[in-house]
Design a protein around this motif. Sequence first.
Motif, short mmCIF file in Angstrom:
data_model
loop_
_atom_site.label_atom_id
_atom_site.label_comp_id
_atom_site.label_asym_id
_atom_site.label_seq_id
_atom_site.Cartn_x
_atom_site.Cartn_y
_atom_site.Cartn_z
N LEU A 277 1.04 -1.58 -0.12
CA LEU A 277 0.07 -0.24 -0.05
C LEU A 277 1.21 1.22 0.23
CD1 LEU A 277 -3.05 -0.88 2.29
CD2 LEU A 277 -2.72 -1.51 0.09
N PHE A 278 2.49 1.61 0.34
CA PHE A 278 2.59 2.55 0.33
C PHE A 278 3.68 2.84 -1.21
CE2 PHE A 278 3.68 0.84 4.88
CZ PHE A 278 3.67 2.06 5.29
N THR A 279 3.70 1.76 -1.74
CA THR A 279 3.94 1.64 -3.33
C THR A 279 2.64 2.75 -4.10
OG1 THR A 279 4.18 -0.03 -4.04
CG2 THR A 279 6.01 0.68 -3.27
N SER A 280 1.06 2.10 -4.05
CA SER A 280 0.05 2.22 -4.67
C SER A 280 0.00 3.02 -4.47
CB SER A 280 -0.33 1.10 -4.61
OG SER A 280 -1.37 0.59 -3.25
N TYR A 281 0.31 3.06 -2.91
CA TYR A 281 -0.61 5.20 -2.84
C TYR A 281 0.49 6.07 -3.63
CZ TYR A 281 -1.13 9.09 -0.04
OH TYR A 281 -2.00 10.43 0.59
N THR B 62 -3.36 10.02 5.44
CA THR B 62 -1.91 9.13 4.59
C THR B 62 -1.38 8.24 5.37
OG1 THR B 62 -1.09 10.91 6.01
CG2 THR B 62 -2.99 11.33 3.92
N PRO B 63 -0.73 7.48 4.84
CA PRO B 63 0.37 6.27 5.13
C PRO B 63 1.57 7.22 6.08
CG PRO B 63 1.31 6.74 2.65
CD PRO B 63 -0.10 7.48 3.07
N TRP B 64 1.76 8.77 6.21
CA TRP B 64 2.80 8.75 7.54
C TRP B 64 1.72 9.14 8.86
CZ3 TRP B 64 2.07 11.04 2.44
CH2 TRP B 64 1.38 11.94 2.50
N ARG B 65 0.36 9.16 8.78
CA ARG B 65 0.07 9.46 10.06
C ARG B 65 -0.39 8.35 10.45
NH1 ARG B 65 -6.63 11.51 9.77
NH2 ARG B 65 -7.02 11.05 12.03
N ASP B 66 -0.19 6.73 10.35
CA ASP B 66 -0.43 5.42 10.53
C ASP B 66 0.29 4.49 9.77
OD1 ASP B 66 -1.73 3.80 12.14
OD2 ASP B 66 -3.13 3.77 12.47
N VAL B 67 1.40 4.39 10.12
CA VAL B 67 2.70 3.43 9.42
C VAL B 67 2.20 2.38 9.57
CG1 VAL B 67 5.11 3.24 8.91
CG2 VAL B 67 4.41 5.52 9.37
N GLN B 68 1.41 2.11 10.28
CA GLN B 68 1.34 0.65 11.22
C GLN B 68 0.02 0.23 10.41
OE1 GLN B 68 3.48 -1.57 12.70
NE2 GLN B 68 5.11 0.48 12.93
N ARG B 69 -0.93 0.61 9.96
CA ARG B 69 -1.98 0.42 9.59
C ARG B 69 -1.69 -0.02 8.26
NH1 ARG B 69 -7.90 1.39 10.33
NH2 ARG B 69 -8.48 1.33 8.20
N TYR B 70 -1.10 0.83 7.47
CA TYR B 70 -0.51 1.01 6.12
C TYR B 70 0.08 -0.35 6.92
CZ TYR B 70 -2.35 4.09 3.74
OH TYR B 70 -3.37 5.69 3.22
N LEU B 71 1.56 -0.63 7.14
CA LEU B 71 2.52 -1.95 7.35
C LEU B 71 1.47 -3.65 7.34
CD1 LEU B 71 5.03 -0.78 9.03
CD2 LEU B 71 5.50 -1.51 6.33
N ARG B 72 0.38 -2.82 8.40
CA ARG B 72 -1.12 -4.26 8.34
C ARG B 72 -1.35 -4.87 7.39
NH1 ARG B 72 -1.62 -1.39 13.15
NH2 ARG B 72 -3.88 -0.64 12.44
N ASN B 73 -1.62 -3.93 6.66
CA ASN B 73 -2.70 -4.56 5.35
C ASN B 73 -2.40 -4.02 4.13
OD1 ASN B 73 -5.36 -3.60 6.24
ND2 ASN B 73 -5.33 -2.65 7.86
N SER B 74 -0.45 -4.25 4.59
CA SER B 74 -0.21 -4.86 3.03
C SER B 74 0.38 -5.67 2.96
CB SER B 74 1.38 -3.57 3.38
OG SER B 74 0.63 -2.64 2.53
N PRO B 75 0.14 -7.05 2.47
CA PRO B 75 -0.06 -8.30 2.16
C PRO B 75 2.24 -8.51 1.31
CG PRO B 75 -1.48 -8.44 0.65
CD PRO B 75 -1.26 -6.69 1.35
N PHE B 76 2.75 -7.38 1.14
CA PHE B 76 3.80 -7.60 1.14
C PHE B 76 4.32 -7.54 2.34
CE2 PHE B 76 8.00 -5.39 0.65
CZ PHE B 76 8.36 -5.88 -1.09
N PHE B 77 4.33 -7.27 3.14
CA PHE B 77 5.16 -6.96 4.88
C PHE B 77 4.07 -8.24 5.51
CE2 PHE B 77 5.14 -2.61 2.83
CZ PHE B 77 7.21 -2.47 2.97
#
Length: 96
Positions: free
Chosen positions: A44-48, A81-96
């Motif tokens: 989700l970081f790169t797709s953002y 945005t991803p920088w507001r809640d990095v952990q949420r984006y990490l948890r929801n990105s299957p890549f990680f």
Amino acid sequence: ELGIADPQRLAIGGNSYGAYATWAVLTQTTRFRAAIAADGDANLFTSYTSFGGAERYSDAIAETREGIWWAEASQGRMGHTPWRDVQRYLRNSPFF
């Protein structure tokens, strides 16, 4: 148990959001022996920060960034945005 499918030969697949869902399922189970994921986002970081080629030269690129819209408000449903809640984006990105 019903004999419909051989549990040792199960596969999963999807396109677009189905690809995202395929990757998410693969991170949570070992049930599937094969997977096909096409045209979807696993990170989700790169797709953002992604946008279509036609948007590259648009004067309104900030308003048409598909990745931002998808991640914050559409199927990604991150809400911000991803920088507001990095952990949420990490948890929801299957890549990680």
